[in-house]
Design a protein around this motif. Structure first.
Motif, PDB file in Angstrom:
ATOM      1  N   LEU A 132       0.838  -1.211   0.000  1.00 21.38           N
ATOM      2  CA  LEU A 132       0.000   0.000   0.000  1.00 21.38           C
ATOM      3  C   LEU A 132       0.865   1.250   0.000  1.00 21.38           C
ATOM      4  CD1 LEU A 132      -2.903  -1.074   2.349  1.00 21.38           C
ATOM      5  CD2 LEU A 132      -3.137  -0.211   0.024  1.00 21.38           C
ATOM      6  N   ASP A 133       1.976   1.212   0.754  1.00 26.71           N
ATOM      7  CA  ASP A 133       2.891   2.356   0.749  1.00 26.71           C
ATOM      8  C   ASP A 133       3.436   2.588  -0.661  1.00 26.71           C
ATOM      9  OD1 ASP A 133       2.425   2.392   3.423  1.00 26.71           O
ATOM     10  OD2 ASP A 133       4.370   1.567   4.014  1.00 26.71           O
ATOM     11  N   SER A 134       3.758   1.486  -1.350  1.00 26.42           N
ATOM     12  CA  SER A 134       4.396   1.617  -2.666  1.00 26.42           C
ATOM     13  C   SER A 134       3.430   2.187  -3.715  1.00 26.42           C
ATOM     14  CB  SER A 134       4.957   0.269  -3.138  1.00 26.42           C
ATOM     15  OG  SER A 134       3.915  -0.560  -3.592  1.00 26.42           O
ATOM     16  N   ARG A 155      -5.634   1.695  -7.174  1.00 32.51           N
ATOM     17  CA  ARG A 155      -4.309   1.478  -6.581  1.00 32.51           C
ATOM     18  C   ARG A 155      -4.355   0.402  -5.502  1.00 32.51           C
ATOM     19  NH1 ARG A 155      -2.100   6.969  -4.791  1.00 32.51           N
ATOM     20  NH2 ARG A 155      -4.104   7.915  -5.281  1.00 32.51           N
ATOM     21  N   VAL A 156      -5.466   0.332  -4.764  1.00 33.49           N
ATOM     22  CA  VAL A 156      -5.633  -0.777  -3.811  1.00 33.49           C
ATOM     23  C   VAL A 156      -5.607  -2.109  -4.569  1.00 33.49           C
ATOM     24  CG1 VAL A 156      -7.175  -1.873  -2.124  1.00 33.49           C
ATOM     25  CG2 VAL A 156      -6.965   0.618  -2.177  1.00 33.49           C
ATOM     26  N   LEU A 162       0.035  -7.039  -6.183  1.00 40.02           N
ATOM     27  CA  LEU A 162       1.459  -7.082  -5.828  1.00 40.02           C
ATOM     28  C   LEU A 162       1.757  -8.045  -4.697  1.00 40.02           C
ATOM     29  CD1 LEU A 162       2.668  -3.369  -6.019  1.00 40.02           C
ATOM     30  CD2 LEU A 162       3.305  -5.284  -7.506  1.00 40.02           C
ATOM     31  N   VAL A 163       0.870  -8.087  -3.658  1.00 38.16           N
ATOM     32  CA  VAL A 163       1.165  -8.952  -2.507  1.00 38.16           C
ATOM     33  C   VAL A 163       1.079 -10.434  -2.860  1.00 38.16           C
ATOM     34  CG1 VAL A 163       0.458  -7.227  -0.813  1.00 38.16           C
ATOM     35  CG2 VAL A 163      -1.196  -8.956  -1.577  1.00 38.16           C
ATOM     36  N   ILE A 187      -1.025   3.430 -15.518  1.00 45.97           N
ATOM     37  CA  ILE A 187      -0.130   2.709 -16.438  1.00 45.97           C
ATOM     38  C   ILE A 187       1.335   2.952 -16.076  1.00 45.97           C
ATOM     39  CG2 ILE A 187      -0.074   4.452 -18.289  1.00 45.97           C
ATOM     40  CD1 ILE A 187      -0.346   1.548 -19.965  1.00 45.97           C
ATOM     41  N   GLU A 188       1.627   4.140 -15.521  1.00 46.78           N
ATOM     42  CA  GLU A 188       2.995   4.388 -15.054  1.00 46.78           C
ATOM     43  C   GLU A 188       3.377   3.424 -13.943  1.00 46.78           C
ATOM     44  OE1 GLU A 188       3.666   9.103 -15.674  1.00 46.78           O
ATOM     45  OE2 GLU A 188       4.084   8.333 -13.663  1.00 46.78           O
ATOM     46  N   MET A 189       2.426   3.214 -13.051  1.00 46.74           N
ATOM     47  CA  MET A 189       2.643   2.277 -11.953  1.00 46.74           C
ATOM     48  C   MET A 189       2.918   0.871 -12.480  1.00 46.74           C
ATOM     49  SD  MET A 189       0.063   2.942  -8.855  1.00 46.74           S
ATOM     50  CE  MET A 189       0.444   4.354  -7.856  1.00 46.74           C
ATOM     51  N   LEU A 190       2.103   0.465 -13.453  1.00 44.42           N
ATOM     52  CA  LEU A 190       2.290  -0.873 -14.020  1.00 44.42           C
ATOM     53  C   LEU A 190       3.651  -0.978 -14.704  1.00 44.42           C
ATOM     54  CD1 LEU A 190      -1.290  -1.544 -15.454  1.00 44.42           C
ATOM     55  CD2 LEU A 190      -0.225  -2.601 -13.461  1.00 44.42           C
TER      56      LEU A 190
END
Lengths: 254, 268
Positions: A132-134, A155-156, A162-163, A187-190
């Motif tokens: 969640l921080d990331s 984002r959640v 991710l986990v 998409i930047e996150m991905l």
């Protein structure tokens, strides 16, 4: 090798219409791929064939070394925990907390009693909080999911994927419910996840400009068939026209 | 520019169309049916009017209510509420698995689902009183067979309501759990349960409300409680004590309705 499809086909309407037609693809571990095409071209069907939630009809589909069409339900669980899935509608449990939603991604790793009582190990909890921080949601752990904006909910959902510590992340139109600015954030996150963790990321996307900007490889589906497979630079305007062309007959049917 | 309105030729209205004829016929049939049934139940306005003084007499004998029996009435009321509570709790535990089995979006076995739905329909069709007769013959008279009867009868409604609530959930979270490699039980626990639990609590309270009323009636036929007290005073012509019972039932039902409605609003 991450994913190999050989002569993968799937029909509906009793065999008259192809959802997937003779798909042959090889995807390496760590690729970032954008899948484009009209609605109903087979993009979603392909993603859901990869994790077996919508089984393919005929042909082979090797994912992380196993042939998905031959897996039993119990074996599918073992495959799915290595594949994160991100949905257009986020698919969070709205009246649970953000943290509980992310911990869903740890269920497949936890013993049954923990997954049913919701008493997760300290390790699982810290993995979830770190995720969640990331994605920039530090401090929101105990908010109800329903109280978050669309962009935050997505984002959640990314943290939930991710986990799972996945080898592959599949994203089915993850930006379609978000405004353009938030779309770019997602998409930047991905792209970051793909680059930093060497996770194969496959995104179904309808915003061509974003696809061209971030993906290193693009695959286009039309009527269940792969009609383009290459780097964004090779995707010329004529090819785009051919991918998205709507013929008169189909328009009339609409 | 002035445009002329086109004249539309309407067909002249028919005095009697077929559908109005059918309508009159249906009304005639309904009147005939009511008359025929009225004769069967010996309906008689004159008898009703002749009975009016007796009704007035009955009511006047009830006044004033004899409050000296309040202690006993209170004790029996408590038993009625306890009967309804235990029955509703048992039916809750029976209805949970039944509800999940009857919902079309949880388990794939169609045969099992059809069997469960058939049981639910049959259970709803058979009144609690009839189920009570069955249990009286099995375990004898008293509050226990009444409790069992009410518990079993309540499953018919609770199970159906639970199944309907489960079928109405948002499918998204289920897909998310399945995609994350969660098993069936974990998917039910985290994708379905959080969505349906508030509804389940509301249905449980509603059924408890109904069961208090049914428990009073079950008392009339021997399950004890305030209903039993009511028949006793009636048989002994102790109308002033009877009045106290009726008043307490009235207050009980109103109080339970009030709190149940508030609680249900709070959970949803």
């Amino acid at each position: 090798m991450s994913i190999i499809a050989k002569n993968l086909s799937k029909t509906f309407d009793g065999g008259k219409t192809y959802a997937l037609k003779n798909v042959n693809l090889t995807i390496q571990q760590g690729e970032l791929i954008a899948i484009i095409g009209l609605s109903g071209a087979g993009k979603s069907t392909f993603l859901r064939a990869i994790n077996g939630t919508n089984p393919a009809g005929t042909g082979d589909l090797q994912v992380l070394g196993v042939n998905v069409p031959q897996l039993k339900t119990s074996q599918l669980v073992g495959l799915r925990k290595q594949i994160g899935f991100i949905f257009q509608q986020f698919n969070l449990v709205k009246n649970l907390t953000v943290l509980q939603n992310v911990l869903v991604g740890r269920i497949a790793y936890a013993p049954l009693w923990r997954s049913l009582t919701g008493i997760y190990s300290q390790e699982d909890k810290s993995i979830a909080k770190k995720a969640l921080d990331s994605v920039g949601l530090e401090g929101r752990y105990y908010d109800k999911a329903r109280n978050l904006s669309g962009g935050q909910q997505q984002r959640v959902a990314i943290a939930r994927a991710l986990v799972q510590e996945p080898k592959i992340i599949l994203a089915d139109e993850p930006m379609a419910s978000l405004d353009p600015k938030l779309s770019e954030v997602v998409i930047e996150m991905l792209e970051n996840i793909n680059r930093e963790r060497n996770i194969t990321v496959i995104v179904n996307i309808h915003v061509l400009s974003l696809a061209k900007k971030y993906a290193k490889r693009m695959i286009a589906f039309r009527k269940g068939e792969v009609v383009f497979d290459g780097p964004p630079s090779e995707l010329t305007d004529e090819k785009v026209e051919a991918i998205y062309h709507v013929d008169k007959k189909a328009m009339d049917e609409l | 520019m002035k445009r002329e309105l086109k004249k539309i030729d309407l067909p002249p209205p028919k005095p009697f169309s077929l559908s109005t004829m059918v309508g009159y016929f249906v009304i005639l049939v309904l009147i005939a049916l009511s008359y025929w049934s009225g004769i069967a139940v010996e309906f008689s306005l004159s008898r009703l009017i002749e009975g009016l003084p007796y009704m007035a007499d009955f009511l006047s004998r009830m006044w004033p209510p004899d409050l000296t029996v309040l202690d006993r009435v209170w004790k029996e009321t408590l038993l009625t509420v306890q009967l309804a509570w235990v029955a509703t709790v048992i039916s809750l535990f029976l209805s949970l698995p039944v509800g999940f089995l009857a919902a079309s979006n949880v388990f794939e076995s169609k045969a099992l689902r059809s069997a469960v739905i058939f049981f639910l329909n049959a259970d709803r069709a058979i009144d609690a009183l009839i189920v009570a007769l069955f249990f009286v013959s099995a375990v004898g008279l008293g509050p226990f067979p009444g409790t069992l009867a009410l518990a079993i009868h309540s499953v018919g409604m609770l199970g159906k309501l639970f199944a309907d609530a489960i079928e109405a959930i948002d499918r998204g979270p289920v897909e998310a759990l399945e995609s994350a490699g969660a098993g069936k039980l974990a998917t039910i626990r985290w994708a379905i349960w959080p969505q349906v639990a508030p509804h389940f609590i509301s249905f449980f309270l509603f059924r408890f409300e109904l069961n208090i009323r049914v428990a009073v009636v079950l008392g009339l036929v021997g399950a004890g409680g305030i209903g039993f007290l009511l028949t006793q005073y009636m048989r002994l012509f102790q109308y002033q004590k009877l009045a106290t019972v009726v008043l307490v039932i009235l207050v009980l039902v109103m109080v339970v309705d009030f709190f149940s409605a508030r609680l249900r609003k709070a959970v949803l």
